[in-house]
Design an enzyme around this catalytic site. Structure first.
Site, PDB file in Angstrom:
ATOM      1  N   TYR A   8       0.782  -1.128   0.093  1.00 31.09           N
ATOM      2  CA  TYR A   8       0.149   0.084  -0.130  1.00 31.09           C
ATOM      3  C   TYR A   8       0.943   1.237   0.200  1.00 31.09           C
ATOM      4  O   TYR A   8       0.360   2.243  -0.105  1.00 31.09           O
ATOM      5  CB  TYR A   8      -0.944   0.087   1.285  1.00 31.09           C
ATOM      6  CG  TYR A   8      -0.099  -0.154   2.453  1.00 31.09           C
ATOM      7  CD1 TYR A   8       0.192   0.731   3.444  1.00 31.09           C
ATOM      8  CD2 TYR A   8       0.023  -1.440   2.980  1.00 31.09           C
ATOM      9  CE1 TYR A   8       1.012   0.696   4.411  1.00 31.09           C
ATOM     10  CE2 TYR A   8       0.603  -1.740   4.110  1.00 31.09           C
ATOM     11  CZ  TYR A   8       1.020  -0.837   4.734  1.00 31.09           C
ATOM     12  OH  TYR A   8       1.890  -0.982   5.983  1.00 31.09           O
ATOM     13  N   GLY A   9       2.260   1.115   0.028  1.00 30.40           N
ATOM     14  CA  GLY A   9       2.918   2.234   0.165  1.00 30.40           C
ATOM     15  C   GLY A   9       4.160   2.340  -0.861  1.00 30.40           C
ATOM     16  O   GLY A   9       4.064   2.304  -2.213  1.00 30.40           O
ATOM     17  N   THR A  10       5.297   2.181  -0.306  1.00 31.06           N
ATOM     18  CA  THR A  10       6.629   2.411  -1.166  1.00 31.06           C
ATOM     19  C   THR A  10       6.902   1.212  -2.161  1.00 31.06           C
ATOM     20  O   THR A  10       7.755   1.221  -2.761  1.00 31.06           O
ATOM     21  CB  THR A  10       7.690   2.730  -0.312  1.00 31.06           C
ATOM     22  OG1 THR A  10       8.071   1.766   0.862  1.00 31.06           O
ATOM     23  CG2 THR A  10       7.630   4.002   0.344  1.00 31.06           C
ATOM     24  N   LEU A  11       6.235  -0.091  -1.716  1.00 34.14           N
ATOM     25  CA  LEU A  11       6.503  -1.182  -2.358  1.00 34.14           C
ATOM     26  C   LEU A  11       5.485  -1.117  -3.692  1.00 34.14           C
ATOM     27  O   LEU A  11       5.541  -1.894  -4.490  1.00 34.14           O
ATOM     28  CB  LEU A  11       6.204  -2.321  -1.798  1.00 34.14           C
ATOM     29  CG  LEU A  11       6.974  -2.730  -0.613  1.00 34.14           C
ATOM     30  CD1 LEU A  11       6.382  -3.986   0.330  1.00 34.14           C
ATOM     31  CD2 LEU A  11       8.356  -3.093  -1.004  1.00 34.14           C
ATOM     32  N   GLU A 203     -16.838  13.831 -10.396  1.00 32.34           N
ATOM     33  CA  GLU A 203     -16.976  12.386 -10.231  1.00 32.34           C
ATOM     34  C   GLU A 203     -17.555  11.992  -8.884  1.00 32.34           C
ATOM     35  O   GLU A 203     -17.685  10.747  -8.668  1.00 32.34           O
ATOM     36  CB  GLU A 203     -15.662  11.747 -10.386  1.00 32.34           C
ATOM     37  CG  GLU A 203     -14.898  12.151 -11.656  1.00 32.34           C
ATOM     38  CD  GLU A 203     -15.585  11.364 -12.891  1.00 32.34           C
ATOM     39  OE1 GLU A 203     -16.544  10.417 -12.609  1.00 32.34           O
ATOM     40  OE2 GLU A 203     -15.184  11.765 -13.871  1.00 32.34           O
TER      41      GLU A 203
END
Length: 275
Positions: A8-11, A203
């Site tokens: 969910y982040g830097t991966l 949207e």
């Protein structure tokens, strides 16, 4: 032995630590699980609870990959969560921080690290992938915002997704994309950061009709990464768009998309039940 891993982040794709997943297959680009994100200044920290949703990606990781991540995230907790995807709910591993370390971190209200970075950086231009009525300029003109959309890159191809019609709103909105392994087309725009206020309102992001999402597309022989688009949050069985909405989609498709895809999209809309 392989296992599913939710990141969910830097991966995530195109993020600084994604190289740690170089040998892992992405199963779902669009995935989410219950919880909250916080900005730790070095990346997001996650609390997995029922308060909101965390957006991310789902990978098939082998034991060696998990071993590398165990070393990289020493001190982090590892457990399983249920992850929602377009092809069902799956159980996956996640890494998260000791909850006692959340104090002082600001909450990321969208639950999406990529969206948080886009908003925080306020960079120009933003690349925006439109696949529904925003391929046409009729409502841009009516709202007096057509100047935001005067720099289209043009026809763009998105692999892994199919255009569907899973929403029912009073203005006639129906269009959505499902991550089902198909291929779809849309219009890629270069827009100023200031145009996001209009798009988010149109949207229905605040009302949870659509959520911002990020995709990689091909346009004009080039690849554009992390392009903004919008996906329906609560998907319903497909129904045909009302006539005025279908006209907008067809007009935009005829202007920008391949004739084969424009005809395919028209046939699909005409095949759907009214509702």
């Amino acid at each position: 032995m392989h296992m599913l891993l939710f990141v969910y982040g830097t991966l995530r794709k195109h993020e600084k630590n994604h190289h740690l997943l170089a040998q892992s297959v992405c199963i779902n680009e669009q995935a989410r699980t219950k919880g909250c994100l916080f900005d730790s200044n070095e990346g997001p920290a996650a609390a997995f609870d029922d308060e909101g949703y965390i957006c991310g990606e789902l990978y098939e990781a082998d034991e060696w990959c998990i071993h590398k991540l165990d070393q990289f995230y020493q001190g982090s907790e590892k457990h399983t969560v249920l992850v929602e995807t377009d092809d069902g709910i799956k159980k996956a591993l996640v890494y998260d921080m000791d909850k006692t370390k959340y104090d002082g971190f600001s909450k990321i209200s969208s639950g999406d690290w990529k969206e948080h970075q886009m908003i925080s950086k306020s960079q120009n231009p933003v690349y925006y992938f439109a696949y529904g009525s925003c391929m046409d300029n009729a409502r841009f003109q009516k709202a007096g915002v057509e100047h935001y959309f005067q720099d289209p890159v043009g026809r763009a191809v998105l692999k892994g997704y199919t255009t569907r019609f899973t929403l029912k709103r009073e203005d006639g909105s129906r269009a959505d994309m499902m991550e089902d392994g198909g291929t779809t087309e849309g219009v890629l725009y270069r827009i100023p950061f200031s145009a996001l206020t209009y798009l988010y309102k149109r949207e229905g992001v605040a009302s949870l009709a659509y959520r911002p999402a990020f995709v990689d597309v091909e346009a004009g022989g080039e690849r554009y990464t992390d392009c903004l688009t919008f996906l329906v949050l609560q998907k319903e069985p497909e129904t045909a768009p009302p006539q005025h909405y279908q006209v907008e989609i067809e007009r935009g498709a005829e202007m920008y998309l391949s004739s084969e895809f424009a005809e395919k999209l028209k046939r699909h809309m005409n095949s759907l039940p009214k509702g």
